[in-house]
Design an enzyme around this catalytic site. Sequence first.
Site, mmCIF file in Angstrom:
data_model
loop_
_atom_site.group_PDB
_atom_site.id
_atom_site.type_symbol
_atom_site.label_atom_id
_atom_site.label_comp_id
_atom_site.label_asym_id
_atom_site.label_seq_id
_atom_site.Cartn_x
_atom_site.Cartn_y
_atom_site.Cartn_z
ATOM 1 N N SER A 1 0.860 -1.188 0.000
ATOM 2 C CA SER A 1 0.000 0.000 0.000
ATOM 3 C C SER A 1 0.894 1.235 0.000
ATOM 4 C CB SER A 1 -0.911 0.011 1.228
ATOM 5 O OG SER A 1 -0.144 0.154 2.416
ATOM 6 N N LYS A 2 0.274 2.402 -0.024
ATOM 7 C CA LYS A 2 1.032 3.650 -0.105
ATOM 8 C C LYS A 2 1.929 3.878 1.106
ATOM 9 C CE LYS A 2 -1.907 6.343 -3.209
ATOM 10 N NZ LYS A 2 -2.724 7.559 -3.365
ATOM 11 N N ARG A 3 1.602 3.243 2.225
ATOM 12 C CA ARG A 3 2.448 3.460 3.413
ATOM 13 C C ARG A 3 3.836 2.847 3.232
ATOM 14 N NH1 ARG A 3 -0.895 -0.649 5.213
ATOM 15 N NH2 ARG A 3 0.138 -2.547 5.941
#
Length: 485
Positions: free
Chosen positions: A258-260
């Site tokens: 994910s973007k994290r």
Amino acid sequence: MTIRTRFAPSPTGFMHVGNLRTALYEYLVAKHAGGTFILRIEDTDRERYVEGAEQVIYDTMAIAGLVHDEGPDIGGDYGPYVQSERLNMYKPYAEQLIKDGKAYRCFCTKERLESLRENAADGVTGYDRHCRNLSEEEIEANLKAGIPYVIRQKMPLDGETSYHDFVYGDITFPNKDLDDQILIKTDGFPTYNFANVIDDHTMGITHVVRGSEYLSSTPKYNLLYEAFGWEIPTYIHLPLIMGKSIDEEGKEVISKLSKRHGSTGFLDLINEGYLPEAIINYIALLGWAPKDTREIFSLEDLVKEFDVSGISKSPSVFDYDKLAWVNAEHIKLMDEETFLAHAKPFYDKAGVRPDCYAMLDELLKPRITKFNEISDKLAFLESYADYDVSLFEHKKSKSTVESSKEMLEAAIPVLENTPWEREALTEALMTLAQQKEVKNSVVMWPVRIAASGVAVTPGGCSEVLILLGREESLRRLNEGLSKLN
């Protein structure tokens, strides 16, 4: 049989690397066998539709080199290739299933369905099939009253549904776990699952390549194929792509990408300096292993080498360090012309002269992982920042502040009378070191520091002097000597 695969993204935002890997594998499955690769836009989910996202899809495919043989922008024999332009074809198929006793109209209100969910017993989910066996009279009365309805598929109530996946093998699901899925919504739009099956069949898709999250949905697809009496395609489900992060205790945690974890969009990665061909190369290895230990591939190489038997069941971890390594390897393989085309915007910004291009090709190609690193490596050309004299001290080079002052005093007049050529400058400074009976580094370290004002430069002393030019180099060397004095 000619293999036909399709990439069917929804225009809901950026192109995630997971979507791009699916597109790549579908492309490779088709092209390795001399088949056809199709682009289809699935835009019936209007709530998630993002303006401009369709263009992102086209741009991504073009930059990645995944050229489709049929699609919305180029046409083909099985169009239209945009789902919203095919809306009039879905309901007749659903009504045919009603006629054949394989689907039914469900008039349950939103409130009733919400109540079912709220009052569901533990472990019980899904629709209770309330409208599955309505009488013809009840159905007619509801239709005359204008009561909104969805069309649901009649799922088998017992037994099992099995299918074969090329990666995961034979898979079986008990039919009691399958909900009577909605085919047509109250607004007349098809659901994703239903439109997907209709589109794949009518476009002659032979191989369906998608993420492993669809493994549990596949029995629903197959029951639709069987209900229509259609041939079921070959399924190739792909393993998840995971990301790694560090938790509060300093432990490595693996979770779904994910973007994290960092940039996960194709265009975002390009903006960070990764090459499209390197990204494609790297994501090809996320879930697929070639028959040998080779890791660097062009797209053409992948088409030749790709074999579905090399796809793994196990999730793969997106490693940004490995992507950077792959990117660096692609840079090293570039010819001078290609390297210069990528590097020149950074050269222009730093004020590099054309006569230095060949030297920088030699210096930078083995040392950078991304082209945007050139800006930092050449920053000393644009600005000569104030620096501390401690930079002149270097144990390995046996350079001290005192020796640096002595060497600069001797080097400046020598350089003033030396042709400003790489070999001539190197020879002059080495001769000076011999005369002073010191190691070459004792002379060259302070000259490089005084000229650049930084500890790390691309290349050594002579290369820095060539990049700066005679006038600027001598100006900086005299300024460095003044600083030491």
